[in-house]
Each structure stands twice: as structure tokens, then as C-alpha cells.
Write a protein that holds these residues in place. Structure first.
Motif, PDB file in Angstrom:
ATOM      1  N   ASP A  17       0.848  -1.180   0.000  1.00 41.95           N
ATOM      2  CA  ASP A  17       0.000   0.000   0.000  1.00 41.95           C
ATOM      3  C   ASP A  17       0.889   1.237   0.000  1.00 41.95           C
ATOM      4  N   GLY A  18       0.371   2.330  -0.495  1.00 41.65           N
ATOM      5  CA  GLY A  18       1.155   3.551  -0.597  1.00 41.65           C
ATOM      6  C   GLY A  18       2.184   3.426  -1.708  1.00 41.65           C
ATOM      7  N   GLN A  19       3.248   4.201  -1.611  1.00 44.73           N
ATOM      8  CA  GLN A  19       4.341   4.115  -2.574  1.00 44.73           C
ATOM      9  C   GLN A  19       5.488   3.358  -1.914  1.00 44.73           C
ATOM     10  N   LEU A  20       5.913   2.260  -2.538  1.00 48.16           N
ATOM     11  CA  LEU A  20       6.963   1.426  -1.972  1.00 48.16           C
ATOM     12  C   LEU A  20       8.325   2.064  -2.195  1.00 48.16           C
ATOM     13  N   THR A  21       9.176   1.960  -1.157  1.00 47.71           N
ATOM     14  CA  THR A  21      10.522   2.525  -1.211  1.00 47.71           C
ATOM     15  C   THR A  21      11.549   1.408  -1.005  1.00 47.71           C
ATOM     16  N   THR A  22      12.794   1.684  -1.326  1.00 46.22           N
ATOM     17  CA  THR A  22      13.850   0.683  -1.153  1.00 46.22           C
ATOM     18  C   THR A  22      13.994   0.269   0.310  1.00 46.22           C
ATOM     19  N   GLU A  23      13.754   1.179   1.231  1.00 51.85           N
ATOM     20  CA  GLU A  23      13.877   0.860   2.657  1.00 51.85           C
ATOM     21  C   GLU A  23      12.918  -0.252   3.066  1.00 51.85           C
ATOM     22  N   GLU A  24      11.758  -0.308   2.468  1.00 53.20           N
ATOM     23  CA  GLU A  24      10.796  -1.353   2.814  1.00 53.20           C
ATOM     24  C   GLU A  24      11.305  -2.739   2.411  1.00 53.20           C
ATOM     25  N   TYR A  25      12.097  -2.813   1.357  1.00 56.65           N
ATOM     26  CA  TYR A  25      12.640  -4.097   0.929  1.00 56.65           C
ATOM     27  C   TYR A  25      13.721  -4.605   1.882  1.00 56.65           C
ATOM     28  N   VAL A  26      14.377  -3.700   2.620  1.00 59.99           N
ATOM     29  CA  VAL A  26      15.388  -4.104   3.599  1.00 59.99           C
ATOM     30  C   VAL A  26      14.754  -5.014   4.652  1.00 59.99           C
TER      31      VAL A  26
END
Length: 123
Positions: A17-26
Motif C-alpha cells: 500500500d502507498g508508494q513502496l521505497t527501497t527501505e521497505e525491501y530491507v
């Protein structure tokens, strides 16, 4: 927001949900790797506020898909936007498992489809 859980029925449930960022993949990638010790059916739910990825996160998502493509059983993507359906169809060739898009109103159809995978696709 990018979350993952393994449901009691064996389905990996991913919510974006929202806009996914690289930090979320960490955080997401190690959790996925712990849960996907064998190919499992995957239900990807795109939330009402899902707008896609930052450029860096899109690159990270493509890397993730290529690196982990054999860890997915059938993939059901549930969303409500036409571009999400198009994106599902465009990314399907990356995965050896069958992938299908379902409208939010058909979420129960998505789960039934995951549960009724042919024996050779089951984990």
C-alpha cells in the motif's frame, strides 16, 4: 507499506500500500526468505492507496522477482486499478509459476484459485 505473513492455510499473504521505497525491501526480503523455504502460493493484495514504487524500489523489486522467482507457487494479485492488471500481465513471464490478476470484488475467487492449484504446482 509492504508486509508479509504466512497464513495457516500455507498461503503467503503480501500487502502493498502507498508508494513502496527501497527501505521497505530491507525488512521485507529477509522475512520473505524465512517464510518461503519452499514454493508456496502467494496472495498479493494491493491496497487502495497503492501508487507503485519509487524508481529505486522498482529496481529492487525487479531484482527481488528475478532472484526469488522459483520460490513462488501460484501468484494471485488482487487490486482495483487497470494499470495493476496490466502490470501483472507484463510481469507474468518473469515467473515459472502461473500468475493471475483478480479485481478486489473477486478476492474470494483469488483464494479459491490458489487453493485449487494442480498437484504439480502445490508446495
Amino acid at each position: 507499506m509492504l508486509t508479509i505473513e504466512q497464513r495457516p492455510d500455507g498461503i503467503l499473504h503480501i500487502v502493498a500500500d502507498g508508494q513502496l521505497t527501497t527501505e521497505e525491501y530491507v525488512d521485507f526480503v529477509p522475512r520473505f526468505e524465512r517464510l518461503a523455504d519452499q514454493p508456496r502460493p502467494v496472495l498479493i493484495e494491493l491496497g487502495p492507496g497503492f501508487t507503485g514504487w519509487t524508481l529505486g524500489a522498482l529496481w529492487r523489486d525487479l531484482q527481488f522477482d528475478v532472484e526469488h522467482r522459483k520460490q513462488f507457487g501460484r501468484i494471485a494479485i488482487v487490486g482495483d486499478k487497470e494499470w495493476e492488471k496490466w502490470g501483472t500481465e507484463a510481469s507474468a513471464p518473469l515467473f515459472p509459476a502461473e500468475m493471475r490478476f483478480f479485481e478486489k470484488a473477486g478476492a474470494s475467487d483469488a483464494e479459491a484459485w490458489l487453493h485449487n492449484a494442480p498437484r504439480e504446482e502445490r508446495p
